[in-house]
Design a protein around this motif. Structure first.
Motif, mmCIF file in Angstrom:
data_model
loop_
_atom_site.group_PDB
_atom_site.id
_atom_site.type_symbol
_atom_site.label_atom_id
_atom_site.label_comp_id
_atom_site.label_asym_id
_atom_site.label_seq_id
_atom_site.Cartn_x
_atom_site.Cartn_y
_atom_site.Cartn_z
ATOM 1 N N ALA A 50 0.876 -1.209 -0.004
ATOM 2 C CA ALA A 50 -0.009 -0.105 -0.230
ATOM 3 C C ALA A 50 0.892 1.370 -0.022
ATOM 4 O O ALA A 50 0.318 2.385 -0.504
ATOM 5 C CB ALA A 50 -0.900 -0.022 1.255
ATOM 6 N N GLY A 51 2.234 1.198 0.512
ATOM 7 C CA GLY A 51 3.002 2.269 0.645
ATOM 8 C C GLY A 51 2.853 2.805 2.016
ATOM 9 O O GLY A 51 2.015 2.635 2.654
ATOM 10 N N ALA A 52 3.996 3.685 2.346
ATOM 11 C CA ALA A 52 4.307 4.168 3.529
ATOM 12 C C ALA A 52 3.098 5.152 4.021
ATOM 13 O O ALA A 52 2.679 5.168 5.435
ATOM 14 C CB ALA A 52 5.594 4.874 3.661
ATOM 15 N N ASP A 53 2.656 5.912 3.255
ATOM 16 C CA ASP A 53 1.283 6.796 3.533
ATOM 17 C C ASP A 53 0.179 6.230 3.868
ATOM 18 O O ASP A 53 -0.727 6.697 4.427
ATOM 19 C CB ASP A 53 1.174 7.934 2.379
ATOM 20 C CG ASP A 53 1.184 7.308 0.918
ATOM 21 O OD1 ASP A 53 1.294 6.072 0.776
ATOM 22 O OD2 ASP A 53 1.138 8.120 -0.043
ATOM 23 N N ALA A 54 -0.031 4.894 3.345
ATOM 24 C CA ALA A 54 -1.276 4.148 3.728
ATOM 25 C C ALA A 54 -1.696 4.015 5.259
ATOM 26 O O ALA A 54 -2.663 4.067 5.814
ATOM 27 C CB ALA A 54 -1.257 3.013 2.930
#
Ligand code: HEC
Ligand code: HEC
Ligand code: HEC
Length: 360
Positions: free
Chosen positions: A176-180
């Motif tokens: 999902a990526g770190a910002d998720a």
């Protein structure tokens, strides 16, 4: 009399030239290092206090702020948007925040002198020439109250309680990526909103709708200060990635909100949603929102199992002409325009009672 006018005129001209020199030659020292003279601080702070007291809305307009879901939502927005300056309760502010003039007060001090209606005004409008920002959108007040609900609790909250409230859940994987993780602090890693009835579920929504909605929040086409802040650091690639992540969550089979006994309301809601012969002026909601045999358009959101308070608030916004959205949003303006309060409640109760797991 003429002499008096002449002298006054000369004085004004001299003052204007002096002010011009200060502005154009850079004579006023704007450095934040020395702070304000005590007299200037007093004038600024007293003006601020009196301006807030004059303009804050009357106490009758303050909604019930005791709902723990409001407090949790407000805390999570605070952590994303305000913590950088005011820090958590009992936590040290950063050296950079302390070097501002005026320095943002620690959050427990910031709330101590104010009633909820004052806090609302400060959070909505900000404070000119101080660094205290205004709310990122203009039209909605209901979106500001969760933060006020949190502010009314923060004085009695320990740092550990605050951190427990704002911590994101564990993410299932890193795709999902770190910002998720920041999205998940409100929406949950599974998109089910962590059981918070003020937060919409994302697990039943389509990928195209989620991506287009994030862009609409960012541009201001759909108004929410909370979501505009969250979407402002994303670009179109991030929108697509996060939309893909949340659209791939399996909707849970059980509805989040119990019908809480209002059977009659649900019956009325169902008849309206399926196209009531008694209300031919109201377009059948199920044509676009289900419950579906198949999804009509990638930009039509499923409403099944969305929390009742969320649905009701969105319907009120549609009816009042305050809700925008994607390129298909105009289709909704007509639908909610002629509904009364009872009908909005009935429709919200009906859709909240549906099982999101049954939609394709
Ligand atoms: C960039 C830094 C910054 C951010 C971000 C910020 N504030 Fe502030 N805030 C300030 C400063 C500086 C003041 C002091 C204003 C003054 O005293 O003139 C202030 C004042 C306040 C006050 C009034 C305190 C008083 O002086 O009586 C409250 C309440 C407050 N902020 C809440 C918030 C909330 C809630 C958020 C997030 C939505 C937020 N602030 C975001 C800098 C910030
Ligand atoms: C501080 C809590 C919070 C955070 C963080 C947050 N959201 Fe939201 N989200 C909300 C709330 C509250 C709403 C409802 C806003 C409204 O009234 O329009 C919402 C609405 C949405 C919607 C619209 C749902 C619908 O049914 O139309 C999407 C999509 C969404 N958020 C995705 C995200 C993504 C992706 C992130 C991370 C980048 C994120 N959100 C971060 C609280 C949050
Ligand atoms: C012609 C199609 C159409 C009809 C009929 C329709 N809607 Fe909608 N509705 C939409 C679209 C499209 C959106 C998404 C708009 C956007 O955000 O871009 C929407 C959004 C909504 C939302 C917000 C969902 C969310 O997750 O934020 C609610 C609530 C809603 N509609 C309720 C209803 C109800 C209740 C009815 C029947 C009275 C109805 N709609 C009839 C097309 C329709």
């Amino acid at each position: 009399m003429t002499r008096f006018l002449l002298h006054t005129g000369i004085l004004i001209a001299v003052a204007a030239v002096a002010a011009g020199l200060v502005v154009f030659l850079g004579l006023f020292n704007v450095s934040a290092r020395g702070g304000h003279l005590p007299s200037v601080s007093w004038v600024l702070h007293t003006t601020f206090r009196n301006a807030v007291e004059l303009r804050a809305p009357p106490a009758e307009t303050v909604p019930d702020l005791s709902d723990p879901d409001l407090v949790a939502l407000g805390a999570r927005h605070y952590d994303a948007a305000c913590h950088m300056c005011h820090a958590g309760p009992g936590e040290a502010r950063t050296a950079t925040a302390l070097s501002m003039v005026p320095a943002p007060p620690p959050i427990r001090d910031a709330v101590s002198d104010w009633e909820p209606r004052h806090l609302f005004w400060i959070v909505k409008h900000g404070v000119k020439m101080s660094g205290m920002p205004a709310w990122p959108t203009r039209s909605r007040d209901d979106d500001v109250w969760p933060v006020v609900a949190f502010l009314t609790r923060v004085a009695g909250m320990s740092l550990a309680e605050y951190e427990a409230l704002v911590a994101p859940p564990d993410m299932p994987d890193e795709t999902a990526g770190a910002d998720a993780a920041s999205c998940a602090s409100c929406h949950g890693a599974d998109g089910r909103g962590r059981g918070n009835a003020q937060v919409p579920r994302l697990d039943g929504l389509g990928e195209a709708y989620i991506a287009a909605t994030l862009a609409a929040y960012r541009s201001g086409a759909r108004q929410s200060g909370i979501m505009r802040h969250a979407a402002s650091t994303l670009d179109a690639t991030d929108d697509a990635r996060l939309a893909g992540f949340y659209a791939a969550r399996r909707p849970s089979p059980a509805p989040t909100s119990e019908p809480d006994g209002d059977r009659e309301r649900i019956v009325l809601g169902r008849s309206l949603a399926m196209g009531s012969p008694a209300r031919r002026d109201v377009p059948a909601c199920n044509a676009c929102h289900g419950p579906w045999p198949d999804r009509r358009s990638a930009l039509f959101p499923s409403l099944s199992g969305q929390p009742k308070p969320y649905l009701l608030r969105q319907l009120e916004l549609w009816r009042d002409g305050e809700r925008g959205g994607t390129a298909r949003a105009h289709l909704m303006h007509q639908a909610a325009r002629d509904l009364d309060d009872g009908e909005l409640r009935a429709l919200a109760a009906f859709y909240a009672s549906l099982d999101p797991g049954t939609d394709p």
